[in-house]
Scaffold this motif. Structure first.
Motif, short mmCIF file in Angstrom:
data_model
loop_
_atom_site.label_atom_id
_atom_site.label_comp_id
_atom_site.label_asym_id
_atom_site.label_seq_id
_atom_site.Cartn_x
_atom_site.Cartn_y
_atom_site.Cartn_z
N LEU A 140 -17.83 7.17 90.32
CA LEU A 140 -18.79 7.21 89.25
C LEU A 140 -18.02 7.08 87.63
O LEU A 140 -18.97 6.47 86.88
CB LEU A 140 -19.39 8.84 89.27
CG LEU A 140 -20.21 9.00 88.22
CD1 LEU A 140 -21.68 8.30 88.11
CD2 LEU A 140 -20.83 10.54 88.32
N LEU A 141 -17.01 7.78 87.71
CA LEU A 141 -16.14 7.56 86.43
C LEU A 141 -15.90 6.07 86.17
O LEU A 141 -15.90 5.59 85.11
CB LEU A 141 -15.03 8.63 86.39
CG LEU A 141 -13.96 8.37 85.42
CD1 LEU A 141 -14.85 8.80 84.06
CD2 LEU A 141 -12.76 9.06 85.51
N ASP A 142 -15.74 5.32 87.08
CA ASP A 142 -15.26 3.94 87.12
C ASP A 142 -16.55 3.25 86.34
O ASP A 142 -16.46 2.39 85.45
CB ASP A 142 -14.78 3.25 88.17
CG ASP A 142 -13.42 3.76 88.67
OD1 ASP A 142 -12.67 4.19 87.81
OD2 ASP A 142 -13.03 3.54 89.78
N ASP A 143 -17.64 3.64 86.81
CA ASP A 143 -18.92 3.03 86.68
C ASP A 143 -19.26 3.34 85.17
O ASP A 143 -19.73 2.64 84.39
CB ASP A 143 -20.15 3.56 87.51
CG ASP A 143 -20.14 2.98 88.95
OD1 ASP A 143 -19.28 1.80 89.01
OD2 ASP A 143 -20.95 3.40 89.73
N ARG A 144 -19.01 4.49 84.83
CA ARG A 144 -19.24 5.08 83.53
C ARG A 144 -18.04 4.14 82.49
O ARG A 144 -18.55 3.71 81.46
CB ARG A 144 -18.74 6.47 83.28
CG ARG A 144 -19.90 7.50 83.78
CD ARG A 144 -19.80 8.92 83.29
NE ARG A 144 -20.61 9.78 83.86
CZ ARG A 144 -21.84 9.93 83.71
NH1 ARG A 144 -22.24 9.29 82.74
NH2 ARG A 144 -22.53 10.74 84.38
N ARG A 145 -17.08 4.08 82.85
CA ARG A 145 -15.99 3.45 82.23
C ARG A 145 -16.62 1.61 81.99
O ARG A 145 -16.46 1.09 80.90
CB ARG A 145 -14.72 3.38 82.62
CG ARG A 145 -13.85 4.61 82.51
CD ARG A 145 -12.76 4.96 83.14
NE ARG A 145 -11.96 6.28 82.89
CZ ARG A 145 -11.08 6.74 83.43
NH1 ARG A 145 -10.54 6.11 84.60
NH2 ARG A 145 -10.47 7.71 83.32
N GLY A 177 -12.40 -3.90 81.78
CA GLY A 177 -13.04 -2.69 82.14
C GLY A 177 -12.91 -2.51 83.66
O GLY A 177 -13.37 -1.47 84.30
N GLY A 178 -12.45 -3.43 84.30
CA GLY A 178 -12.11 -3.11 85.76
C GLY A 178 -13.16 -3.83 86.65
O GLY A 178 -13.30 -3.84 87.86
N ARG A 197 -29.17 6.19 84.75
CA ARG A 197 -28.89 6.44 86.47
C ARG A 197 -27.67 7.20 86.48
O ARG A 197 -27.67 7.69 87.48
CB ARG A 197 -29.30 4.98 86.68
CG ARG A 197 -30.42 4.53 86.84
CD ARG A 197 -30.63 3.10 87.46
NE ARG A 197 -30.26 2.16 86.87
CZ ARG A 197 -29.30 1.44 86.79
NH1 ARG A 197 -28.37 1.54 87.88
NH2 ARG A 197 -28.98 0.39 85.87
N LEU A 198 -26.68 6.74 85.65
CA LEU A 198 -25.58 7.26 85.96
C LEU A 198 -25.50 9.01 85.74
O LEU A 198 -24.95 9.87 86.43
CB LEU A 198 -24.46 6.92 84.98
CG LEU A 198 -24.06 5.42 85.13
CD1 LEU A 198 -22.90 5.04 84.25
CD2 LEU A 198 -23.48 5.20 86.68
#
Length: 245
Positions: free
Chosen positions: A98-103, A188-189, A221-222
Motif C-alpha cells: 500500500l505504501l508503494d502504491d501511495r508513492r 517511482g518504482g 481508493r487508497l
C-alpha cells in the motif's frame, strides 16, 4: 445476529452464513480452504461451529477488502494454525505494498506537474520541429541511455516517428510527454507492464488534463484500502485474543 454467543455455544453452518448473507456452502468452502478452523462433527456427521469459528469468519471478511482475497486467506490460515508471526509478516508486506502504491501515486502527480504544456523540453538542443527531439538529446535530458528509450519503444510506451531523410528517431511532443511520464514512473518504482495502461489512458484521454481528474479517485481508493486494513486488524486482534483463551 442477535445471539449472545458464549464459549460453549454450538453453531450450525447456517448460523454463520446468516450473519453475513452467505450460503452455507460458502461457509463450508471457507473451512475447507483453511480460513476457518476445522469444524467438529455430530455423531450423524453434521458440522458444528463455535464462537471461535464465527470470529474467524468475521475476521476474514474484514481482512479481504484491504488485503485482497488471496492475502486474507493466507493470513487466516497462518493465524488459525497458531503461526502468529507469519500472519503479522503477511500484514506487514501488504501494508508495504500500500505504501508503494501511495508513492507511485505521488510519482504520477509529480510527473504531471512536470509535464505542463510549453515546458522547457522543447527548448533544449536537439529540437527538430516545434517540440520535437532526437533520441540522444532526449535521453540526455532524462539522464538515461538511448537504449532505454528504445526499450520503452519496444514495450509500446513511446512511439517516435522516423525522419524520412536520415531514418533517425524523432520524438514529437506527445512522444516526449510519454517518455518523461514513463521516466517519472520508473523512478517511482513502477514496472513497465504497469506503466503501459497509464500511458494508454493518457493517449486515450488526449492529454494530461483528463488524467488529473482520476487522481482524486485514486487517492480515495487508497484511503479506503487503508481504512479497510485497520478494520481487518481490529477483527484479527479479537480473533487472536480468542485463540489465546
Amino acid at each position: 445476529m442477535g445471539r449472545n454467543l458464549q464459549s460453549g455455544d454450538r453453531l450450525r453452518p447456517v448460523d454463520l452464513a446468516r450473519e453475513h448473507g452467505l450460503s452455507t456452502q460458502a461457509v463450508r468452502n471457507y473451512e475447507e480452504a483453511g480460513i476457518l478452523p476445522a469444524a467438529q462433527r455430530t455423531p450423524h456427521g453434521y458440522r458444528t461451529y463455535t464462537p471461535r469459528h464465527a470470529q474467524a469468519l468475521r475476521t476474514f471478511l474484514a481482512l479481504a477488502p484491504g488485503h485482497g482475497h488471496r492475502t486474507a486467506t493466507e493470513i487466516m490460515r497462518a493465524a488459525t494454525r497458531g503461526a502468529v508471526d507469519e500472519a503479522l509478516r503477511l500484514i506487514d508486506e501488504s501494508h508495504a505494498r500500500l505504501l508503494d502504491d501511495r508513492r507511485t501515486l505521488q510519482a504520477v502527480e509529480a510527473a504531471l506537474r512536470d509535464l505542463e504544456p510549453g515546458d522547457a523540453a522543447s527548448a533544449r538542443a536537439g529540437v527538430v520541429g516545434p517540440g520535437e527531439m532526437f533520441i540522444g538529446p532526449l535521453a540526455d535530458q532524462l539522464g538515461i541511455r538511448p537504449a532505454t528509450l528504445r526499450a520503452w519503444e519496444r514495450a509500446g510506451l513511446v512511439h517516435p516517428r522516423r525522419d524520412l531523410r536520415t531514418g533517425y528517431r524523432v520524438y514529437d511532443p506527445a512522444a516526449v510527454r510519454d517518455a518523461r511520464l514513463t521516466h517519472q514512473l520508473r523512478r517511482g518504482g513502477y514496472l513497465l507492464e504497469r506503466i503501459a495502461p497509464l500511458i494508454d489512458q493518457v493517449r486515450t484521454a488526449g492529454g494530461l488534463e483528463p488524467l488529473k481528474a482520476t487522481l482524486g479517485d485514486w487517492h480515495a481508493r487508497l484511503s479506503a484500502r487503508g481504512r479497510a486494513m485497520l478494520a481487518g486488524a481490529a477483527q484479527l486482534d479479537t480473533y487472536l485474543g480468542r485463540e489465546s483463551l
